[in-house]
Design a protein around this motif. Structure first.
Motif, PDB file in Angstrom:
ATOM      1  N   ILE A 112      39.310  53.246  42.186  1.00 36.64           N
ATOM      2  CA  ILE A 112      39.006  52.271  41.216  1.00 36.64           C
ATOM      3  C   ILE A 112      39.454  53.009  39.810  1.00 36.64           C
ATOM      4  O   ILE A 112      39.008  54.104  39.453  1.00 36.64           O
ATOM      5  CB  ILE A 112      37.691  51.694  41.077  1.00 36.64           C
ATOM      6  N   THR A 134      41.364  53.180  35.567  1.00 42.01           N
ATOM      7  CA  THR A 134      41.831  52.278  34.304  1.00 42.01           C
ATOM      8  C   THR A 134      42.386  53.181  33.381  1.00 42.01           C
ATOM      9  O   THR A 134      41.954  54.559  33.352  1.00 42.01           O
ATOM     10  CB  THR A 134      40.432  51.388  33.783  1.00 42.01           C
ATOM     11  N   HIS A 171      35.845  54.416  45.042  1.00 43.81           N
ATOM     12  CA  HIS A 171      35.344  53.286  45.265  1.00 43.81           C
ATOM     13  C   HIS A 171      33.774  52.987  45.963  1.00 43.81           C
ATOM     14  O   HIS A 171      33.080  52.175  45.595  1.00 43.81           O
ATOM     15  CB  HIS A 171      36.250  52.420  46.033  1.00 43.81           C
ATOM     16  N   ASP A 226      32.713  49.340  41.791  1.00 45.32           N
ATOM     17  CA  ASP A 226      33.864  48.362  42.264  1.00 45.32           C
ATOM     18  C   ASP A 226      34.526  47.864  40.989  1.00 45.32           C
ATOM     19  O   ASP A 226      33.973  48.407  40.054  1.00 45.32           O
ATOM     20  CB  ASP A 226      32.914  47.169  42.958  1.00 45.32           C
ATOM     21  N   GLY A 227      35.226  46.751  40.936  1.00 48.38           N
ATOM     22  CA  GLY A 227      36.024  46.209  39.733  1.00 48.38           C
ATOM     23  C   GLY A 227      35.095  45.978  38.458  1.00 48.38           C
ATOM     24  O   GLY A 227      35.220  46.647  37.225  1.00 48.38           O
ATOM     25  N   ASP A 239      31.827  39.588  44.324  1.00 48.84           N
ATOM     26  CA  ASP A 239      31.223  40.288  43.489  1.00 48.84           C
ATOM     27  C   ASP A 239      29.667  39.648  43.289  1.00 48.84           C
ATOM     28  O   ASP A 239      29.528  38.455  42.958  1.00 48.84           O
ATOM     29  CB  ASP A 239      31.819  40.099  42.092  1.00 48.84           C
ATOM     30  N   THR A 285      40.358  39.864  41.886  1.00 54.42           N
ATOM     31  CA  THR A 285      39.848  40.955  41.155  1.00 54.42           C
ATOM     32  C   THR A 285      40.368  40.434  39.434  1.00 54.42           C
ATOM     33  O   THR A 285      40.019  41.275  38.511  1.00 54.42           O
ATOM     34  CB  THR A 285      40.388  42.285  41.210  1.00 54.42           C
ATOM     35  N   LEU A 317      38.868  43.432  36.771  1.00 54.84           N
ATOM     36  CA  LEU A 317      39.541  44.799  36.296  1.00 54.84           C
ATOM     37  C   LEU A 317      40.375  44.469  35.233  1.00 54.84           C
ATOM     38  O   LEU A 317      40.740  42.980  34.927  1.00 54.84           O
ATOM     39  CB  LEU A 317      40.711  45.131  37.307  1.00 54.84           C
ATOM     40  N   ASP A 344      45.541  40.807  47.332  1.00 54.66           N
ATOM     41  CA  ASP A 344      44.893  41.262  46.254  1.00 54.66           C
ATOM     42  C   ASP A 344      45.284  40.057  44.862  1.00 54.66           C
ATOM     43  O   ASP A 344      46.444  40.159  44.656  1.00 54.66           O
ATOM     44  CB  ASP A 344      44.988  42.661  45.494  1.00 54.66           C
ATOM     45  N   LEU A 375      45.448  39.863  40.951  1.00 53.90           N
ATOM     46  CA  LEU A 375      45.191  40.468  39.710  1.00 53.90           C
ATOM     47  C   LEU A 375      45.736  39.784  38.582  1.00 53.90           C
ATOM     48  O   LEU A 375      46.497  38.628  38.925  1.00 53.90           O
ATOM     49  CB  LEU A 375      45.910  41.821  39.834  1.00 53.90           C
TER      50      LEU A 375
END
Length: 456
Positions: free
Chosen positions: A45, A47, A154, A158-159, A289, A367, A371, A414, A416
C-alpha cells in the motif's frame, strides 16, 4: 544531480506485546504468500506527494517518530507459530530506516527524484517477520523536504488505514500533539482488535458472518466461466481503462436510483460477468472496508475483509439491477468481518462432502474513497460544459503489464480514481478471459453506466 543517504529514526518506549494476528493480518499474509515472489510487492500500500512549501528535515523526522508511537501496526512483526497460525509481536523499540535523497533542479528535479525513489521502495517485498512494515523516502532540496514517499506492507494497513496515516502525519508535522490526535480519533490497536476477535462476542460475530457466507456459497453456481485448460499456464494480462465519462456517470446513476456509487459499479460488473460467462447469476467476492464497526473507524491497521455478493437473474433493466444490488450489498457489508482461514477450511470440508460450492474466483475492490487519487492524465480535467458523449471520446485502454498465473482467480477488478477519470484495472486469467473479452468487459461496464446516466 541527486545524492542518496540513509538515515535512522530511533524509536523507544513504545507499546509492546505479543498475541494472535487479527483476521485481516492473517488473510493478507496468506494471500501474499500464495503469490510468486516477484508479484508480492503488488500488495504493498503506497502513497507519495510533493511538500509545497517544504518542511525542515528535523520536523519530518520528529513527526515520523511520533507516528510510530501513535500506531502499533507500524512497529509490528508477524510470524507463524508451530501450528502455522500467524502471531503478531509489537516491538517497544527499534530503528526505522529513512531513505533520503538530495536533488537539484528546482521543483521538477525534486518531483522526478521523489517519483524514482517511490518506485524503488514500492517494488520491494516485505519480510514481515524480520522488519517493520513501513518504508519512508524523502527528497530534500534547498534545506527543506520537498517530497515524501510512504510504502507499507498490506499486512499493516489497507487503503483507509493509509489515508488515516497520512492525515495523522500531516497534523504531527504541523505541531499537533499526538495525545490530541489520539483523544480525537480513538481506535483499537491491532492487539486490542485481536483481543476482541478471540472474545465470546467476537467469536459469535465470526460464526454468524461465516454462516452467512456459507448460505451464499450454497445458493450460487459452482462455476461461472468455462474452466481454464489444465495443460497451460498463460500469463494474467492487466488492462487499465481510464474513463472521464464514468467519473461523472457513476454519481449521476447513484443519485438517480438512490444507491451508492459502489452499488452502481457492482451492478455493472455483475451484468458483464453474466454476459461473458453465459450464467444468469453473478457471484462477486467484494473487498469491504469494515470501519463502520465499533473501534475501527480510525484504526491504522488492515481491517478490510471479503464479502460475498450473489445476484441471481441479472439480465434485467439496468436501473432495476442497480436498486437490487444496493439492497443486497447491505447484508454483504455487514457480514464481511470474519476469520477467512476458518471459512476456507469450512469450504474445503463442505466441498469434499457435498461437491463444489459457489464460484469465488471473481474479485472486486473499489478503492475510490480509500486511496489518494492517482495523478491527472496529460489530457487534464473535464472541459467546462463537456457532455458525457464528448467525455467518452477521451476513454483510454492500455495493457501495462502481465502477471504470473494466480491459482483460483478468474479476474480481479480494482476501481480507482484519478484527477480526471475513473480507472478500472482488470487482471484476468488469459485462458478464461482473453484480451478481447477483457476489453469487452471494461467497455461494457462503461457503456451500461454511461447509457443509464444519459437516460436519467
Amino acid at each position: 544531480m541527486t545524492t542518496s543517504q540513509q538515515l535512522e529514526i530511533t524509536f523507544s518506549s513504545g507499546r509492546s506485546g505479543t498475541g494472535p494476528a487479527t483476521w485481516g493480518q492473517q488473510a493478507v499474509w496468506d494471500a501474499v504468500h500464495r503469490l510468486a515472489p516477484t508479484d508480492a510487492p503488488r500488495y504493498n500500500i503506497t502513497t507519495a506527494a510533493p511538500l509545497d512549501p517544504g518542511l525542515p528535515l528535523p520536523v519530518v523526522l520528529g513527526a515520523l517518530e511520533q507516528l510510530l508511537h501513535l500506531h502499533d501496526s507500524l512497529h509490528t512483526r508477524l510470524h507463524p507459530d508451530a501450528d502455522g497460525r500467524l502471531r503478531q509481536t509489537v516491538d517497544p523499540a527499534g530503528r526505522l530506516a529513512v531513505h533520503l535523497r538530495r536533488a537539484d533542479g528546482g521543483l521538477d528535479g525534486a518531483t522526478a527524484a521523489g517519483a524514482a525513489l517511490h518506485d524503488e521502495l514500492a517494488a520491494l517485498p516485505f519480510d514481515c517477520a524480520g522488519e517493520w512494515p513501513i518504508r519512508v523516502g524523502l527528497v530534500e532540496q534547498d534545506g527543506a523536504v520537498r517530497h515524501i514517499s510512504l510504502v507499507l506492507s498490506h499486512t499493516a494497513v489497507d487503503g483507509a488505514g493509509m489515508g488515516l496515516l497520512v492525515a495523522d502525519l500531516t497534523e504531527l508535522s504541523l505541531g499537533v500533539p499526538p495525545a490530541a490526535i489520539r483523544d480525537r480519533r480513538p481506535a483499537l490497536q491491532p492487539l486490542e482488535e485481536a483481543g476482541f476477535q478471540t472474545s465470546p462476542r467476537g467469536l459469535r460475530r465470526d460464526a454468524n458472518a461465516r454462516a452467512h457466507a456459507v448460505r451464499k456459497l450454497r445458493s450460487g453456481p459452482p462455476r461461472l466461466f468455462p474452466p481454464a485448460r489444465e495443460d497451460t499456464a498463460p500469463p494474467f494480462p492487466n488492462a487499465v481503462l481510464d474513463s472521464p465519462a464514468l467519473l461523472r456517470a457513476v454519481d449521476l446513476v447513484a443519485v438517480g436510483h438512490r444507491a451508492s456509487g459502489s452499488s452502481v459499479l457492482l451492478a455493472a460488473v455483475a451484468a458483464m460477468t453474466a454476459r461473458l460467462s453465459g450464467s444468469p447469476d453473478a457471484v462477486l467476492q467484494v473487498i469491504v472496508d469494515n470501519r463502520f464497526l465499533p473501534g475501527l473507524a480510525h484504526a491504522v491497521s488492515v481491517v478490510a475483509g471479503d464479502g460475498l455478493l450473489h445476484l441471481a437473474d441479472v439480465d434485467e433493466e439496468f436501473g432495476a439491477l442497480v436498486r437490487r444490488t444496493h439492497a443486497a450489498t447491505i447484508a454483504t457489508y455487514r457480514h464481511a468481518y470474519f476469520d477467512k482461514r476458518l471459512l476456507d477450511e469450512e469450504v474445503a470440508r463442505l466441498t469434499a462432502e457435498h461437491g463444489p460450492l459457489a464460484d469465488r474466483s471473481c474479485i472486486v475492490n473499489d478503492t475510490r474513497d480509500l486511496l489518494p487519487a492517482a495523478p491527472a492524465t496529460p489530457a487534464g480535467g473535464a472541459a467546462a460544459g463537456e457532455t458525457l458523449a464528448e467525455a467518452l471520446t477521451r476513454t483510454t485502454l492500455e495493457w501495462p503489464r502481465e502477471f504470473e498465473p494466480r491459482p483460483g482467480l478468474t479476474y480481479a477488478l480494482d476501481v480507482l480514481r484519478t484527477a480526471d477519470a475513473l480507472r478500472l484495472a482488470l487482471t484476468a486469467d488469459g485462458s478464461v478471459l482473453p484480451r478481447a473479452a477483457m476489453e469487452r468487459f471494461l467497455l461494457g461496464i462503461e457503456d451500461l453506466i454511461v447509457t443509464e446516466a444519459r437516460s436519467l
